[in-house]
Design a protein around this motif. Structure first.
Motif, PDB file in Angstrom:
ATOM      1  N   GLN A 177       0.471  -1.736   0.395  1.00 17.08           N
ATOM      2  CA  GLN A 177       0.362   0.093  -0.382  1.00 17.08           C
ATOM      3  C   GLN A 177       0.856   2.176  -0.127  1.00 17.08           C
ATOM      4  O   GLN A 177       0.541   2.349  -0.987  1.00 17.08           O
ATOM      5  N   LEU A 178       2.030   1.372   0.833  1.00 16.20           N
ATOM      6  CA  LEU A 178       2.549   2.517   0.860  1.00 16.20           C
ATOM      7  C   LEU A 178       3.733   2.654  -0.812  1.00 16.20           C
ATOM      8  O   LEU A 178       3.545   3.501  -0.933  1.00 16.20           O
ATOM      9  N   LYS A 179       3.740   1.468  -1.379  1.00  9.61           N
ATOM     10  CA  LYS A 179       4.469   1.475  -2.750  1.00  9.61           C
ATOM     11  C   LYS A 179       3.802   1.962  -3.903  1.00  9.61           C
ATOM     12  O   LYS A 179       4.181   2.897  -4.363  1.00  9.61           O
ATOM     13  N   GLN A 180       2.322   1.648  -3.044  1.00  8.51           N
ATOM     14  CA  GLN A 180       1.523   1.869  -4.229  1.00  8.51           C
ATOM     15  C   GLN A 180       1.385   3.419  -4.672  1.00  8.51           C
ATOM     16  O   GLN A 180       1.021   4.689  -5.079  1.00  8.51           O
ATOM     17  N   GLN A 181       1.115   3.734  -2.731  1.00  8.57           N
ATOM     18  CA  GLN A 181       1.115   5.178  -3.072  1.00  8.57           C
ATOM     19  C   GLN A 181       2.299   6.067  -3.656  1.00  8.57           C
ATOM     20  O   GLN A 181       1.838   6.864  -4.029  1.00  8.57           O
ATOM     21  N   ALA A 182       2.906   5.681  -3.299  1.00  8.93           N
ATOM     22  CA  ALA A 182       4.417   6.259  -3.934  1.00  8.93           C
ATOM     23  C   ALA A 182       4.393   6.592  -5.153  1.00  8.93           C
ATOM     24  O   ALA A 182       4.915   6.895  -5.970  1.00  8.93           O
ATOM     25  N   SER A 183       4.322   5.372  -5.809  1.00  9.22           N
ATOM     26  CA  SER A 183       3.869   5.810  -6.901  1.00  9.22           C
ATOM     27  C   SER A 183       2.747   6.053  -7.612  1.00  9.22           C
ATOM     28  O   SER A 183       3.052   7.064  -8.889  1.00  9.22           O
ATOM     29  N   ASN A 205       8.470   0.267  -9.192  1.00  9.96           N
ATOM     30  CA  ASN A 205       6.964  -0.599 -10.117  1.00  9.96           C
ATOM     31  C   ASN A 205       7.646  -2.258  -9.152  1.00  9.96           C
ATOM     32  O   ASN A 205       7.144  -3.391  -9.797  1.00  9.96           O
ATOM     33  N   ASP A 206       8.730  -2.520 -10.209  1.00 11.57           N
ATOM     34  CA  ASP A 206       9.261  -3.609 -10.183  1.00 11.57           C
ATOM     35  C   ASP A 206       9.581  -3.888  -9.019  1.00 11.57           C
ATOM     36  O   ASP A 206       9.023  -5.514  -8.666  1.00 11.57           O
ATOM     37  N   GLU A 207       9.900  -3.493  -7.625  1.00 11.90           N
ATOM     38  CA  GLU A 207       9.043  -3.897  -6.728  1.00 11.90           C
ATOM     39  C   GLU A 207       7.874  -4.258  -5.901  1.00 11.90           C
ATOM     40  O   GLU A 207       8.296  -5.558  -5.207  1.00 11.90           O
ATOM     41  N   LEU A 208       7.111  -3.449  -6.475  1.00 13.67           N
ATOM     42  CA  LEU A 208       6.353  -3.238  -6.028  1.00 13.67           C
ATOM     43  C   LEU A 208       5.155  -4.843  -6.252  1.00 13.67           C
ATOM     44  O   LEU A 208       4.742  -5.728  -6.254  1.00 13.67           O
ATOM     45  N   GLN A 209       6.052  -4.899  -7.977  1.00 16.85           N
ATOM     46  CA  GLN A 209       4.934  -6.011  -8.747  1.00 16.85           C
ATOM     47  C   GLN A 209       6.364  -7.556  -7.842  1.00 16.85           C
ATOM     48  O   GLN A 209       5.042  -8.666  -7.720  1.00 16.85           O
ATOM     49  N   GLU A 210       7.433  -7.632  -7.440  1.00 12.38           N
ATOM     50  CA  GLU A 210       7.559  -8.493  -6.687  1.00 12.38           C
ATOM     51  C   GLU A 210       7.198  -8.917  -5.981  1.00 12.38           C
ATOM     52  O   GLU A 210       6.354  -9.868  -5.518  1.00 12.38           O
ATOM     53  N   GLN A 211       6.423  -8.188  -4.349  1.00 12.15           N
ATOM     54  CA  GLN A 211       5.668  -8.133  -3.090  1.00 12.15           C
ATOM     55  C   GLN A 211       4.260  -8.329  -3.788  1.00 12.15           C
ATOM     56  O   GLN A 211       3.744  -9.669  -2.767  1.00 12.15           O
ATOM     57  N   ILE A 212       3.699  -7.871  -5.426  1.00 16.07           N
ATOM     58  CA  ILE A 212       2.443  -8.465  -5.182  1.00 16.07           C
ATOM     59  C   ILE A 212       2.243 -10.215  -5.273  1.00 16.07           C
ATOM     60  O   ILE A 212       1.873 -11.071  -5.416  1.00 16.07           O
ATOM     61  N   ASN A 213       4.065 -10.757  -6.668  1.00 12.24           N
ATOM     62  CA  ASN A 213       3.729 -11.551  -6.934  1.00 12.24           C
ATOM     63  C   ASN A 213       3.950 -12.719  -5.259  1.00 12.24           C
ATOM     64  O   ASN A 213       3.836 -13.977  -4.628  1.00 12.24           O
ATOM     65  N   THR A 214       4.991 -11.755  -4.808  1.00 17.38           N
ATOM     66  CA  THR A 214       4.305 -12.952  -3.109  1.00 17.38           C
ATOM     67  C   THR A 214       3.462 -12.862  -2.162  1.00 17.38           C
ATOM     68  O   THR A 214       3.599 -13.764  -1.340  1.00 17.38           O
ATOM     69  N   ASN A 215       2.563 -12.208  -2.161  1.00 19.51           N
ATOM     70  CA  ASN A 215       1.741 -11.805  -1.786  1.00 19.51           C
ATOM     71  C   ASN A 215       0.675 -12.919  -2.097  1.00 19.51           C
ATOM     72  O   ASN A 215      -0.013 -13.930  -1.158  1.00 19.51           O
TER      73      ASN A 215
END
Length: 754
Positions: A511-517, A571-581
């Motif tokens: 959520q924090l990364k999405q806000q940052a994006s 966004n790359d980090e965000l996608q990686e965390q989304i996949n992990t979740n």
């Protein structure tokens, strides 16, 4: 009722619909019929009613001398304390009744004078220690109605002496008393014990008080009469606000912080009481008192608003109960389970095991021959899943077939064993040379090989040779199975909790990364507007200003490139965390059915052992948990199922339910009144997307769809449980869970059904 501290009866008056008209007709008999058995409470209610409705109430008879007493002395001459009176008392100034059940007014700790708070503000009789103004109920050394901080030293004692003595007496001989804290004791006997404590708490011997409910009543009275409750007035609004936190983990963390914010005397007393409540809940199978009931009893005792905000209790009544429930259930108070193996009966000597492959069909203990279906059902009644027997099928004489009767999902499954060309099996091709071969195979292999819905092994047979000793041996086997499955259950729930904690933490980071994006997008938008403005200015600029504008434009381009690079990395980090979740979410969803199945097996073993006469407190002590009734069915707090208005439609007919559910996704459901108006029914879209109906059974143990699973105290608990557990265990036609409330959010692929 709130203003006069009679709010403990507010819900009762609402339930009985006591309005203004009914209030005038109340008398002793009417109050007794309403369930108010305490004479003192009845008198208080009636006198308060007279003052409210008629402006007149019973006054104390006074002598002419008393009437002429000078009342112009200031209140500061007295040592006044807020006090709770357990008997009928009147003000020594105005001679009117001391209204309410608790904290009715003030009492001087020197002379014993009693007065209303308003009376103390306009002058009082002189403080005369030698006078006999007070009755023999007055005691200078009161421990009741005194502040916690004045009564004990938290450095050496966990709680005030009254609390410690009452709790120790209850835990020593009353933990198994049914209705603990909910069964009233006579006011007279409670007052007698209270008087002993007020004289000298050190000399009170509760061994002489044989009624455990009297001791529980004394403890409740003591806590209720505290001028500042255990959860102190200064933090009342903070606890109320904490209840509005939606995230479960954040709410628990906030409640923990608030407990730590209490002053040391209040915090120590609260911890001591909560440990006591936890131990009571560990015996709830016997005493019938679980967290819900304790929360209902103590919600206004441990938590109440300051006097100047006392009317808040009207709106916050349910919030009080929820907060105390969360404190009991969700906070770790450091109470460990009992030694789980200390009370397990010693293992019985093992009998030599006969190899069934070497004995004939007739000698096998699980073969009962030509018994009826009804007899087989009776022998398997209340047995745990996996219990079985074999009997002759109706086609035994003509084809040599048999019937396997297997306990699964709380009901009996009948599986035909076919015989053809000297081979046996459940279906073609027949693979076994004998029925014992088949039985031995499925003792170690799941029947899911034959039917995917029968994911179970043949665990235990109902033996036709069972003697008393063998019956004890089977009990030993079930105990062993219970302990084994309970350990598996605890391990799986721990694994789930770890995944959930990880998932929640990562979700917050996402959520924090999405806000940052999103912030990057806004920044890029600003830069693009600036660059567009630059291009326009370049066209209109003075030639001598153009080089400077071009340099600024290049700087903007360079900065824009940096921002885009940072955004891409984010966004790359965000996608990686989304996949992990997503992976963790899949893991949690895959382990939920396992947890529910283990819990079901564990509960079946507990029920079976209880039917065989094993004491419930012994069963409870064998398990490494605080309460065998605890459920893991509420694994997610964001489910729409928590909102009962989304699925509870009581005044709906069967036909209306079918119309409402027509075309909905499989698993869409509602709960309504049954057609006979004698209970409830569940209507759900199930097999072949047809609407099916299932009656909800209510027994002394709770709601459910079939014995022995009527274990849920409310319809909401039932819905939450079957949100994860399939109804197919009760009816093969109901091959779904209670997945989607009829008025709740549609499933992601809802458009494919419309």
């Amino acid at each position: 009722m709130a203003a006069t501290n009679l709010y403990r009866y507010a819900d009762l008056f609402k339930t009985k619909k006591i309005d203004g008209n009914a209030l005038n007709n109340l008398d002793e008999t009417a109050l007794q019929k309403m369930g108010i058995g305490d004479e003192f409470h009845r008198n208080c209610l009636l006198i308060t009613r007279d003052e409210l409705a008629k402006g007149t109430s019973l006054k104390k008879q006074v002598t002419s001398h008393s009437a002429s007493v000078d009342v112009h002395h200031t209140a500061v001459e007295h040592t006044l304390r807020e006090h709770t009176f357990s008997t009928m008392e009147w003000c020594d100034k105005c001679h009117k009744f001391m209204f309410g059940l608790i904290r009715q007014g003030l009492q001087c700790s020197e002379c014993g004078l009693i007065c209303h708070r308003s009376c103390a503000m306009t002058g009082l009789p002189v403080c005369n220690i030698s006078s006999s103004i007070r009755s023999n109920s007055f005691c200078k050394r009161n421990v009741f109605s005194r502040d916690l901080s004045e009564q004990f030293d938290p450095a050496s004692d966990p709680a005030p002496l009254v609390v410690v003595k009452c709790v120790e007496a209850i835990e020593e001989r009353g933990l198994n008393s049914e209705g603990l804290y909910r069964t009233s004791s006579a006011t007279l006997t409670v007052n007698q014990v209270k008087k002993q404590f007020n004289k000298n708490p050190n000399t009170v011997d509760l061994d002489n008080v044989h009624d455990i409910h009297c001791i529980a009543g004394v403890l409740k009275r003591y806590l209720r009469e505290l001028p500042n409750p255990v959860i102190s007035h200064d933090l009342y609004s903070d606890f109320i606000e904490a209840n509005s936190i939606r995230n479960e983990m954040e709410k628990v963390e906030r409640l923990n912080d608030l407990v730590e914010s209490l002053t040391v005397a209040h915090r120590s007393t609260l911890r001591y009481l909560m440990k006591h409540f936890t131990r009571i809940c560990q015996h709830s199978l016997v005493n019938k008192v679980g967290p819900q009931k304790l929360a209902s009893v103590f919600c206004h005792i441990l938590l109440r608003p300051p006097r100047d905000c006392i009317l808040e209790v009207i709106n916050n009544s349910e919030i009080h109960r929820v907060i105390i429930l969360w404190l009991i259930e969700r906070i770790d108070w450091g109470v460990s389970s009992k030694d789980t193996m200390s009370n397990v009966p010693p293992p019985l000597p093992r009998q030599p095991i006969r190899k069934e492959a070497s004995i004939s069909m007739e000698d096998s203990d699980w073969y009962w021959g030509d018994i009826s279906r009804e007899d087989a059902n009776e022998k398997l009644k209340d047995m745990p899943d996996g219990t079985f027997l074999v009997r002759d099928a109706s086609t035994k004489a003509t084809h040599g077939d048999y019937t396997l009767t297997l306990r699964k999902g709380g009901s009996n499954k009948l599986i035909k064993i076919f015989h053809k060309n000297r081979m046996y099996g459940f279906s073609e091709p027949l693979k076994f040379h004998s029925v014992p071969d088949l039985i031995n195979h499925y003792r170690s292999h799941s029947l899911a090989q034959y039917n995917a819905n029968l994911d179970i092994k043949l665990v235990q047979s109902v033996s036709k040779y069972e003697s008393d000793h063998e019956a004890e041996t089977s009990i030993e086997l079930v105990i062993s199975r219970l302990l084994e499955k309970n350990l598996e259950y605890l391990a799986k729930t721990k694994q789930y909790d770890q995944w959930y904690d990880e998932y929640s933490k990562t979700q917050q980071e996402i959520q924090l990364k999405q806000q940052a994006s999103d912030a990057f997008n806004e920044t890029i938008k600003v830069f693009e507007e600036q660059m567009e403005l630059h291009l326009q200015n370049q066209k209109e600029a003075n030639p001598k200003d153009l080089p400077e504008l071009l340099r600024n434009y290049e700087l903007l381009q360079s900065r824009m490139s940096e921002i885009r690079e940072h955004q891409q990395a984010l966004n790359d980090e965000l996608q990686e965390q989304i996949n992990t979740n997503r992976g963790m979410d899949r893991n949690m969803n895959s382990i939920k059915p396992v947890i529910m199945e283990l819990k079901k097996i564990r509960d079946q073993c507990i029920m079976w052992l209880g039917m065989k006469g094993v004491k419930r407190e012994d069963i409870n002590s064998w398990l490494t948990m605080e309460n065998v009734e605890s459920s893991h069915n509420q694994l997610r707090s964001d489910l729409p199922h928590h909102d009962e208005t989304l699925w509870f439609v009581p005044n709906l007919t069967r036909a209306d339910a079918e119309n409402l559910l027509h075309g909905k996704a499989k698993g869409t459901f509602l709960i309504r009144q049954s057609s006979r108006q004698d209970g409830y029914a569940c209507s759900i879209v199930a097999k072949e997307r047809e609407t099916r109906h299932c009656k909800i059974i209510f027994t002394d143990t709770g709601y459910g769809f079939a014995e022995p699973y009527n274990l849920y105290k409310t319809l909401k608990e039932l819905v939450l449980a079957y949100q994860e557990s399939s109804l197919a265990q009760h009816n093969d036609e109901l091959d779904t869970t209670l997945a989607y409330p009829v008025y709740g959010p549609p499933p992601p692929d809802e458009n494919m059904y419309t």
